[in-house]
Design a protein around this motif. Structure first.
Motif, mmCIF file in Angstrom:
data_model
loop_
_atom_site.group_PDB
_atom_site.id
_atom_site.type_symbol
_atom_site.label_atom_id
_atom_site.label_comp_id
_atom_site.label_asym_id
_atom_site.label_seq_id
_atom_site.Cartn_x
_atom_site.Cartn_y
_atom_site.Cartn_z
ATOM 1 N N TYR A 141 5.938 3.324 0.904
ATOM 2 C CA TYR A 141 5.103 2.132 0.827
ATOM 3 C C TYR A 141 5.273 1.276 2.081
ATOM 4 O O TYR A 141 6.313 1.308 2.743
ATOM 5 N N ASP A 189 -2.348 6.561 0.822
ATOM 6 C CA ASP A 189 -3.681 6.057 0.493
ATOM 7 C C ASP A 189 -4.340 5.305 1.648
ATOM 8 O O ASP A 189 -5.490 4.872 1.528
ATOM 9 N N LEU A 190 -3.620 5.116 2.760
ATOM 10 C CA LEU A 190 -4.133 4.288 3.844
ATOM 11 C C LEU A 190 -4.881 5.112 4.881
ATOM 12 O O LEU A 190 -4.519 6.253 5.174
ATOM 13 N N ALA A 212 0.854 -1.196 0.000
ATOM 14 C CA ALA A 212 0.000 0.000 0.000
ATOM 15 C C ALA A 212 0.880 1.234 0.000
ATOM 16 O O ALA A 212 1.967 1.244 0.610
ATOM 17 N N GLU A 213 0.425 2.260 -0.688
ATOM 18 C CA GLU A 213 1.092 3.560 -0.604
ATOM 19 C C GLU A 213 0.569 4.246 0.651
ATOM 20 O O GLU A 213 -0.647 4.325 0.864
ATOM 21 N N GLN A 263 4.730 -2.968 3.053
ATOM 22 C CA GLN A 263 4.640 -4.266 2.379
ATOM 23 C C GLN A 263 4.437 -5.359 3.416
ATOM 24 O O GLN A 263 5.016 -5.326 4.491
ATOM 25 N N GLY A 284 -6.691 -1.027 2.411
ATOM 26 C CA GLY A 284 -6.196 -0.377 1.204
ATOM 27 C C GLY A 284 -4.987 -1.021 0.571
ATOM 28 O O GLY A 284 -4.445 -0.514 -0.413
ATOM 29 N N PHE A 285 -4.544 -2.172 1.095
ATOM 30 C CA PHE A 285 -3.427 -2.889 0.487
ATOM 31 C C PHE A 285 -3.887 -3.598 -0.787
ATOM 32 O O PHE A 285 -5.033 -4.056 -0.882
ATOM 33 N N GLN A 286 -2.951 -3.706 -1.736
ATOM 34 C CA GLN A 286 -3.232 -4.406 -2.989
ATOM 35 C C GLN A 286 -2.237 -5.548 -3.186
ATOM 36 O O GLN A 286 -1.065 -5.420 -2.827
#
Length: 258
Positions: free
Chosen positions: A227, A111-112, A107-108, A229, A244-246
């Protein structure tokens, strides 16, 4: 998030350009492989490779000779996009055992949502000394059912020798440790690595893991990382996705035992 660009950055920062994760560890490039040789209780293994059908078997044999010569069990971290496509089969044929596959989720930080807090009656305690390390190891053993000796040695060495590269936290219900996690912050990278997040069974489903993720992400953001991870299990992946993690790729630990 530009998936391809972030994956390329992850490979460059965290794998090909890996840094030692603990005092006494050494990261080196051996041909088309990057490996870490750790201390006796540290992590040993292969973090990156650039192989094909003509070079894979020889590279595998070289790593087996290196680590077994040091009497080290080691791990080959195989990622879903690594080549050749049959590298996993080649590792199994050479004597490695595959552990469960995990999903690399990223996730950036911008964006979290980082406002998650632990439930009422639970507080987060930063880990700074041997007593705190023992609490983390205790949670690890209860949550995962595995021995926490290596974690205890590694985390204590990090806090003693390179305290600015690790953040560890334990969640306490009263004085009882019920969840714990750590984060590795390696200078020169743009990724903060979230590791070891585990909650004892009776306390799962109450938002503690989510609070631990948010706590560590706030620290990473304050220290300028872009980021975060996680190597996510099937259990933690839905929680991380809601935060919000991808998914970026997969990773499977292949272990070579002595």
């Amino acid at each position: 998030m530009d998936h391809a660009a972030v994956l390329a950055l992850f490979d460059r920062d965290m794998r090909e350009g890996a840094r030692p994760d603990a005092p006494g560890a050494r990261v080196e490039r051996a041909g088309k492989v990057v490996r870490q040789t750790g201390a006796e209780h540290g992590w040993n293994g292969v973090v990156w490779s650039d192989l094909d059908e003509t070079t894979a078997d020889a590279a595998i044999a070289d790593q087996i000779r290196h680590f077994t010569g040091l009497r080290r069990e080691f791990e080959w971290k195989l990622y879903g996009h690594d080549k050749p496509e049959d590298l996993g089969s080649r590792l199994r044929a050479a004597g490695f055992t595959a552990e469960p596959e995990e999903t690399v989720m990223v996730a950036e930080l911008g964006d979290l949502a980082l406002d998650a807090e632990p439930p009422e009656g639970v507080r987060l305690l930063p880990v700074t000394d041997r007593a705190g390390v023992d609490l983390v190891a205790e949670v690890h053993e209860q949550a995962f059912g595995t021995d926490g000796t290596r974690l205890r040695h590694q985390l204590l060495a990090q806090l003693t020798g390179e305290a600015d590269t690790v953040v560890a936290v334990v969640a306490l219900a009263g004085d009882v440790p019920v969840s714990a996690a750590r984060m590795e912050l390696l200078p020169g990278t743009r990724f903060a690595g979230l590791w070891g997040g585990g909650t004892v069974e009776a306390w799962r489903g109450r938002g503690i893991y989510r609070a631990l993720v948010a706590h560590r992400a706030r620290v990473a953001a304050d220290r300028g990382y872009r980021y975060v991870q996680v190597d996510a299990s099937g259990q933690s992946r839905p929680v991380l996705a809601r935060l919000g993690f991808q998914p970026l790729t997969t990773t499977t630990p292949y272990v070579y035992a002595l």
